[in-house]
Structures are given as structure tokens and as C-alpha cells.
Motif scaffolding. Structure first.
Motif, PDB file in Angstrom:
ATOM      1  N   GLY A  36       1.012  25.317  20.592  1.00 59.15           N
ATOM      2  CA  GLY A  36       0.265  25.399  19.485  1.00 59.15           C
ATOM      3  C   GLY A  36      -0.149  23.993  18.543  1.00 59.15           C
ATOM      4  N   TRP A  37       0.842  23.136  18.798  1.00 55.99           N
ATOM      5  CA  TRP A  37       0.619  21.738  18.076  1.00 55.99           C
ATOM      6  C   TRP A  37      -0.417  20.965  18.990  1.00 55.99           C
ATOM      7  CZ3 TRP A  37       0.397  18.835  14.404  1.00 55.99           C
ATOM      8  CH2 TRP A  37       0.179  17.483  14.306  1.00 55.99           C
ATOM      9  N   SER A  38      -0.537  21.346  20.346  1.00 48.66           N
ATOM     10  CA  SER A  38      -1.340  20.592  21.143  1.00 48.66           C
ATOM     11  C   SER A  38      -2.588  21.154  21.019  1.00 48.66           C
ATOM     12  CB  SER A  38      -0.807  20.657  22.630  1.00 48.66           C
ATOM     13  OG  SER A  38       0.300  20.251  22.892  1.00 48.66           O
ATOM     14  N   LEU A  39      -2.741  22.536  20.784  1.00 47.61           N
ATOM     15  CA  LEU A  39      -3.948  23.050  20.274  1.00 47.61           C
ATOM     16  C   LEU A  39      -4.661  22.373  18.880  1.00 47.61           C
ATOM     17  CD1 LEU A  39      -3.548  26.608  21.568  1.00 47.61           C
ATOM     18  CD2 LEU A  39      -4.977  24.933  22.660  1.00 47.61           C
ATOM     19  N   VAL A  40      -3.677  22.536  17.988  1.00 49.87           N
ATOM     20  CA  VAL A  40      -4.219  22.146  16.903  1.00 49.87           C
ATOM     21  C   VAL A  40      -4.747  20.569  16.617  1.00 49.87           C
ATOM     22  CG1 VAL A  40      -3.462  21.369  14.391  1.00 49.87           C
ATOM     23  CG2 VAL A  40      -2.911  23.643  15.550  1.00 49.87           C
ATOM     24  N   SER A  41      -3.876  19.664  17.437  1.00 48.23           N
ATOM     25  CA  SER A  41      -4.094  18.293  17.760  1.00 48.23           C
ATOM     26  C   SER A  41      -5.412  17.995  18.565  1.00 48.23           C
ATOM     27  CB  SER A  41      -2.975  17.567  18.514  1.00 48.23           C
ATOM     28  OG  SER A  41      -3.204  16.467  18.488  1.00 48.23           O
ATOM     29  N   ALA A  42      -5.727  19.066  19.380  1.00 54.49           N
ATOM     30  CA  ALA A  42      -6.841  18.943  20.227  1.00 54.49           C
ATOM     31  C   ALA A  42      -8.143  19.064  19.334  1.00 54.49           C
ATOM     32  CB  ALA A  42      -7.000  19.658  21.461  1.00 54.49           C
ATOM     33  N   LEU A  43      -8.061  20.309  18.677  1.00 59.48           N
ATOM     34  CA  LEU A  43      -9.019  20.559  17.961  1.00 59.48           C
ATOM     35  C   LEU A  43      -9.392  19.313  16.563  1.00 59.48           C
ATOM     36  CD1 LEU A  43      -8.192  24.519  17.245  1.00 59.48           C
ATOM     37  CD2 LEU A  43     -10.205  23.591  18.577  1.00 59.48           C
ATOM     38  N   LEU A  44      -8.260  19.171  16.038  1.00 57.16           N
ATOM     39  CA  LEU A  44      -8.327  17.830  15.071  1.00 57.16           C
ATOM     40  C   LEU A  44      -9.148  16.726  15.666  1.00 57.16           C
ATOM     41  CD1 LEU A  44      -5.103  18.112  12.968  1.00 57.16           C
ATOM     42  CD2 LEU A  44      -7.367  18.714  12.233  1.00 57.16           C
ATOM     43  N   THR A  45      -8.629  16.450  16.910  1.00 61.46           N
ATOM     44  CA  THR A  45      -9.032  15.180  17.380  1.00 61.46           C
ATOM     45  C   THR A  45     -10.819  15.351  17.907  1.00 61.46           C
ATOM     46  OG1 THR A  45      -6.956  14.799  18.540  1.00 61.46           O
ATOM     47  CG2 THR A  45      -9.159  13.637  19.637  1.00 61.46           C
ATOM     48  N   LEU A  46     -10.986  16.599  18.459  1.00 62.89           N
ATOM     49  CA  LEU A  46     -12.322  16.868  18.587  1.00 62.89           C
ATOM     50  C   LEU A  46     -13.075  16.766  17.485  1.00 62.89           C
ATOM     51  CD1 LEU A  46     -14.521  18.349  20.829  1.00 62.89           C
ATOM     52  CD2 LEU A  46     -13.807  20.513  20.046  1.00 62.89           C
ATOM     53  N   THR A  47     -12.832  17.315  16.343  1.00 64.13           N
ATOM     54  CA  THR A  47     -13.707  17.254  15.122  1.00 64.13           C
ATOM     55  C   THR A  47     -13.904  16.015  14.588  1.00 64.13           C
ATOM     56  OG1 THR A  47     -12.590  19.582  14.318  1.00 64.13           O
ATOM     57  CG2 THR A  47     -13.680  18.385  12.863  1.00 64.13           C
ATOM     58  N   ILE A  48     -12.835  15.413  14.722  1.00 64.73           N
ATOM     59  CA  ILE A  48     -12.835  13.728  14.111  1.00 64.73           C
ATOM     60  C   ILE A  48     -13.872  13.096  15.139  1.00 64.73           C
ATOM     61  CG2 ILE A  48     -11.470  11.709  13.766  1.00 64.73           C
ATOM     62  CD1 ILE A  48      -9.066  13.577  12.588  1.00 64.73           C
ATOM     63  N   GLY A  49     -13.613  13.175  16.443  1.00 69.07           N
ATOM     64  CA  GLY A  49     -13.955  12.535  17.395  1.00 69.07           C
ATOM     65  C   GLY A  49     -15.584  12.644  17.640  1.00 69.07           C
TER      66      GLY A  49
END
Length: 299
Positions: A36-49
């Protein structure tokens, strides 16, 4: 003693499934939180990226404008830069999820190769677009003629070029067709020759007509005085002596000068009693005695 062993065995049978369930629950809770943390982190990274990629694209575009990079190059390169930046963000997100980024890149390359083979025509247009940017047979804003289409170049993209005709029609031309066929570019040179083809009567004095027409060219402010002005006989037609009236005007003034000169030529010829004949047919009727009688239509 035997009875005690049976009781212990029964307890083991009852408690073992619960122990296994507890073990699985602990694994799911632990791994689930990690996933779950990996998914949240990936989504945040995708959005910010993606947000950073958009900002960087705009920054690069502003720097190009500040350095006066040609509009044709900007409209061609900016979409490519945008795609590259977004692909870099996606690769980073994949690695953030703990997946093998090199395998993803290899798979992406294989998919790109397969798509490229399926879209060979698009690749030829892409290559032609690069050649157009490099060799610059035309640029955005130029007035060109190619394959029966003419108009001002509005944009040059990675696959096609868009021109707008004088009638306001938008024409999209594949880059490969443009680059591999003759192109007439009216905007490369500062000046453009303006031709007025007209006729005068055989009964009119050519030298007088020549003088009148040269005065028309001299008086027009849009006609360039440093380049030759020509009024000569072009051909002897069936009902008129056709004249070639030639002068040079700036590209930006071409159509304005065109309308002004045609109007001024008509007015000057009328004021000097120089006729502009039109095609006509003379009909002759023969009677029974073979005498020719001109036909006079008196409606």
C-alpha cells in the motif's frame, strides 16, 4: 500417559489452523502495508513527476523563445521533449514500485520497434520532419505551394505540416510528401515580382500605352524603385496586343499592391482613351447569289 498424549495431539489439531491463520494474517498485514505504501508513494511520485515535467517543458520553451529559436524548431521539438520527460517519469515510478526498470525499458523498446514496423509511413513522415527542420526549405509563416496546395505555414509537427490557404481552409500535408516533392516558397526572398497581363487594341499606340502604364508603376508607393519596371509587348493575340507589365513589391505588400495596380491600370487606360478589347466574332451570311452580307444584329 497415553491419555495425556491423546489430549496433546487433539490440542495440536485444533490450535494449528489458528496458528497458521495468525501467521498468514501477520504476513498480509505486513506485506499489505508495504504494498500500500509503495502504491501511494508511486502515485505521489507520478503526480509530482508529471507536474515537474510540465514545468520543465514550459521552462525549456521559454528559454527557446528568449534565445530567438526559430518557431518551426520550437513547434517540432517541444512535443518530443514532452514525451521524453514523461517517459523518464514513468520509468522512475516503475523502479519506485520495486520492479525491474531495465526489463521495463527493454519491453518498451521492443514495443516501440513493433509499432515502428507497423507504422513505417509515420516513421518516414517523422524522418522527413527532422530533415525539414534541419534543411529549412520553409518555416512557420512562409507562403508555399506544393502538390496543388498553397497557403501560409501554420505549424510543423513531427508527422505533418499544416498550412492555411487564402480562403481560410486548413490543409494538413504529410511531411514525407512535402519533402519529397517540389516546393515553391514565396517568402524566402524579400521581394516578389508582380505580373499584370493585359491587352490593348491593335489601333492603339503602344508607346503611349507604355508611357501611361509606366507612370502608374512610378506613382504606386508599394512598387520598389530600385528594381526594374517593365512594360513590353508579350504577344500578338487574335483580338489584342497583349502587354507584360512587371514590377517588384515586398512579399508583405503583394496582395495590397496587386489590387491597387489593377485598379489604377484600368483607370489610367480609360482616362487616356486606350481600349482593352475583348474577344468577338464576326458573322457573315451568304445569299443564294453567293454575295456576302455582313450580319447586323439589331435587337
Amino acid at each position: 500417559m497415553q491419555e495425556q498424549d491423546q489430549v496433546d495431539s487433539l490440542q495440536d489439531v485444533i490450535t494449528t489452523p489458528f496458528k497458521d491463520l495468525e501467521y498468514l494474517t501477520n504476513i498480509l498485514v505486513t506485506k499489505g502495508s508495504e504494498i500500500g505504501w509503495s502504491l501511494v508513494s508511486a502515485l505521489l511520485t507520478l503526480t509530482i513527476g508529471l507536474w515537474l515535467a510540465g514545468k520543465l517543458k514550459k521552462l525549456i520553451e521559454k528559454r527557446m523563445i528568449a534565445r530567438n529559436v526559430d518557431l518551426s524548431i520550437r513547434t517540432f521539438l517541444i512535443p518530443i521533449i514532452n514525451i521524453i520527460l514523461k517517459m523518464m517519469v514513468i520509468v522512475f515510478v516503475v523502479s519506485r514500485l520495486g520492479l525491474d526498470a531495465s526489463g521495463f525499458i527493454a519491453a518498451l523498446g521492443g514495443a516501440g520497434l513493433a509499432i515502428g514496423l507497423a507504422l513505417q509511413g509515420s516513421l518516414s513522415n517523422f524522418a522527413a520532419g527532422i530533415l525539414i527542420i534541419l534543411f529549412k526549405p520553409f518555416k512557420v509563416g512562409d507562403y508555399i505551394v506544393s502538390q496543388g496546395n498553397e497557403g501560409s505555414v501554420e505549424s510543423i509537427s513531427i508527422l505533418n505540416t499544416v498550412i492555411v490557404t487564402a480562403k481560410g481552409q486548413v490543409v494538413t500535408l504529410p511531411n514525407a510528401n512535402l519533402f519529397n516533392n517540389p516546393i515553391i516558397n514565396y517568402s524566402i526572398k524579400e521581394y516578389r515580382r508582380l505580373d499584370i497581363n493585359m491587352g490593348i487594341s491593335y489601333d492603339d499606340d503602344f508607346e503611349n500605352a507604355q508611357k501611361v502604364l509606366l507612370e502608374v508603376l512610378e506613382k504606386n508607393e508599394l512598387v520598389d524603385d530600385t528594381q526594374p519596371k517593365t512594360v513590353e509587348i508579350l504577344e500578338f493575340a487574335a483580338s489584342s496586343v497583349n502587354l507584360a507589365v512587371r514590377c517588384y513589391v515586398k512579399n508583405s505588400d503583394y496582395w495590397t499592391a496587386y489590387w491597387q495596380l489593377y485598379r489604377a491600370v484600368k483607370k489610367a487606360l480609360d482616362e487616356n482613351n486606350i481600349s482593352m478589347p475583348y474577344p468577338h466574332t464576326e458573322m457573315i451570311i451568304k445569299n443564294e447569289n453567293s454575295t456576302t452580307i455582313p450580319f447586323d444584329n439589331k435587337d
